[in-house]
Design a protein around this motif. Structure first.
Motif, PDB file in Angstrom:
ATOM      1  N   ALA A 149      40.384  45.332  34.875  1.00  0.00           N
ATOM      2  CA  ALA A 149      40.965  44.590  36.010  1.00  0.00           C
ATOM      3  C   ALA A 149      41.337  43.176  35.573  1.00  0.00           C
ATOM      4  N   ALA A 150      42.445  42.668  36.105  1.00  0.00           N
ATOM      5  CA  ALA A 150      42.912  41.318  35.730  1.00  0.00           C
ATOM      6  C   ALA A 150      41.897  40.264  36.160  1.00  0.00           C
ATOM      7  N   HIS A 151      41.268  40.467  37.323  1.00  0.00           N
ATOM      8  CA  HIS A 151      40.390  39.404  37.841  1.00  0.00           C
ATOM      9  C   HIS A 151      39.150  39.186  36.963  1.00  0.00           C
ATOM     10  N   HIS A 176      44.551  40.074  45.279  1.00  0.00           N
ATOM     11  CA  HIS A 176      44.021  41.237  44.549  1.00  0.00           C
ATOM     12  C   HIS A 176      45.136  42.133  44.028  1.00  0.00           C
ATOM     13  N   ASP A 177      46.364  41.809  44.392  1.00  0.00           N
ATOM     14  CA  ASP A 177      47.483  42.654  43.984  1.00  0.00           C
ATOM     15  C   ASP A 177      47.696  42.574  42.461  1.00  0.00           C
ATOM     16  N   TYR A 178      48.183  43.646  41.874  1.00  0.00           N
ATOM     17  CA  TYR A 178      48.447  43.729  40.417  1.00  0.00           C
ATOM     18  C   TYR A 178      47.184  43.436  39.608  1.00  0.00           C
ATOM     19  N   ASP A 208      45.852  44.946  54.382  1.00  0.00           N
ATOM     20  CA  ASP A 208      45.765  44.281  53.067  1.00  0.00           C
ATOM     21  C   ASP A 208      46.005  45.220  51.881  1.00  0.00           C
ATOM     22  N   ILE A 209      46.055  46.519  52.156  1.00  0.00           N
ATOM     23  CA  ILE A 209      46.204  47.479  51.044  1.00  0.00           C
ATOM     24  C   ILE A 209      47.684  47.620  50.679  1.00  0.00           C
ATOM     25  N   THR A 210      48.036  47.198  49.466  1.00  0.00           N
ATOM     26  CA  THR A 210      49.430  47.249  49.002  1.00  0.00           C
ATOM     27  C   THR A 210      49.687  48.580  48.290  1.00  0.00           C
ATOM     28  N   ILE A 227      41.133  51.723  39.211  1.00  0.00           N
ATOM     29  CA  ILE A 227      40.329  50.723  38.486  1.00  0.00           C
ATOM     30  C   ILE A 227      39.602  49.911  39.555  1.00  0.00           C
ATOM     31  N   VAL A 228      38.284  49.806  39.447  1.00  0.00           N
ATOM     32  CA  VAL A 228      37.511  49.077  40.461  1.00  0.00           C
ATOM     33  C   VAL A 228      38.083  47.660  40.596  1.00  0.00           C
ATOM     34  N   SER A 229      38.469  47.283  41.842  1.00  0.00           N
ATOM     35  CA  SER A 229      39.157  46.008  42.017  1.00  0.00           C
ATOM     36  C   SER A 229      38.443  45.077  43.004  1.00  0.00           C
TER      37      SER A 229
END
Ligand code: 4AZ
Length: 356
Positions: free
Chosen positions: A163-165, A207-209, A284-286, A324-326
């Motif tokens: 995940a990016a975060h 949280h997007d992308y 909120d879900i994209t 992927i867990v986000s």
């Protein structure tokens, strides 16, 4: 069977006859029968009492050195042949197994989906279901200064997806390592990180992308307990309500303790319309996200599971990375299922960065 007390060895029968004719000896002999000449003792102690030991001395019947040589040669050749054959057989079966691991993805050795149904009552939150080494061969732990931060999934010998975060304010590859194996300590394998690629569109605190690629400094040779997951085609769809498995070393309860052993839990895919309902995530879900868990709560991913896999098996029992867990609103709360990065959305992006 020959009567041991009264038999005459064939090698002596003629000689015994001649002796009897020459001497008029009518006695029987009472020595031990030996099936082969080599075994005859030469001290005569075993000879029948009535016979002249000199006559019954064993004739030298040593095999010729040529026979011995031939015998040794044959035995050696046979032994070598057997050895070569078993080595070849072993190598072939290993090569077949290893090349299968190279060619195939998402294999779990000797495990069936039955174990998936069994784990439905278990959770990452709640911490009841520890995995064993090799259960989830694609699972990696991403560690910053040797401390577990996030999960990741092996997608080739050198690439992980996460995940990016996870890399928000920790972007230096040198400080990151990836470990493999069900236990954080000791791990089965450790690799340093060469490159981190964060999705260009990811913007914290959104949280997007939420996807990143991690390149290892040194390749991981696949074994039955460490190998890659399958990546779905961009067009692949996963029906809602099917079961999927989440794995990770994340917190066992919201803000709770973290385990040393990898945890697993079964969740269900939730459709985005449901997940976008007001009482759930209120829009909120994209399209880049996917919800999984239970609206009643209880089973969920949690802090530290981020970046890790949400996988589901196909009909051939090959496991695909669906998510992927986000993120999520805490962990395992009712109406707050886990939110995952939708891997199909990023399949072409992954290819563009890695050639996978
Ligand atoms: C986190 O903070 C996190 N319940 C990950 C997953 C979820 C919540 C939080 C989902 O890494």
């Amino acid at each position: 069977m020959v009567d041991c007390k009264h038999a005459i060895h064939p090698a002596y029968q003629e000689e015994h006859q001649a002796h009897k004719q020459n001497t008029g000896d009518t006695s029987t002999i009472g020595y031990k029968y030996e099936p082969e000449p080599f075994a005859f003792r030469r001290d005569n102690s075993w000879l029948g009492v009535v016979l002249d030991p000199k006559i019954w001395r064993r004739k030298e019947q040593k095999p010729s050195s040529m026979t011995v040589l031939l015998f040794c040669f044959q035995s050696t050749v046979l032994l070598l042949l057997l050895l070569t054959m078993s080595v070849l057989l072993l190598r072939t079966s290993r090569a077949l197994g290893l090349s299968a691991l190279q060619r195939f993805c998402g294999l779990r050795q000797n495990r069936s989906v039955k174990s998936m149904a069994k784990s439905t009552s278990l959770r990452i939150v709640g911490g009841l279901s520890s995995a064993e080494t090799g259960d989830w061969p694609w699972q990696a732990s991403l560690q910053y200064n040797n401390i577990h931060r996030c999960g990741a999934t092996l997608i080739s010998n050198t690439w992980l997806v996460s995940a990016a975060h996870c890399f928000r304010d920790m972007k230096h590859p040198q400080k990151w390592t990836a470990t493999f194996g069900a236990l954080l300590k000791p791990p089965s394998l450790k690799r340093s990180v060469k490159t981190i690629i964060i999705h260009e569109e990811y913007r914290y605190p959104e949280h997007d992308y939420d996807i990143a690629l991690v390149q290892l400094s040194q390749r991981v040779e696949f074994t039955s307990s460490i190998h890659r997951v399958c990546l779905p085609e961009p067009s692949q769809t996963f029906p809602y309500n099917i079961h999927a498995v989440i794995t990770g070393w994340g917190a066992l309860t919201n803000d709770g303790p973290t385990p040393n052993a990898l945890q697993e839990a079964t969740v269900k895919l939730i459709d985005s319309n449901t997940c976008n309902r007001e009482e759930v995530y209120d829009g909120d879900i994209t399209p880049r996200m996917l919800c999984a868990g239970y609206l009643e709560g209880g089973v969920d991913a949690c802090q530290g599971d981020s970046g890790g896999p949400l996988v589901t098996p196909d009909a051939r029992l090959m496991w695909y990375l669906v998510g992927i867990v986000s993120w999520g609103d805490e962990c395992a709360k009712p109406n707050k299922p886990g939110v995952y990065t939708r891997v199909t959305y990023f399949r072409d992006w992954i290819t563009s960065k890695t050639d996978i």
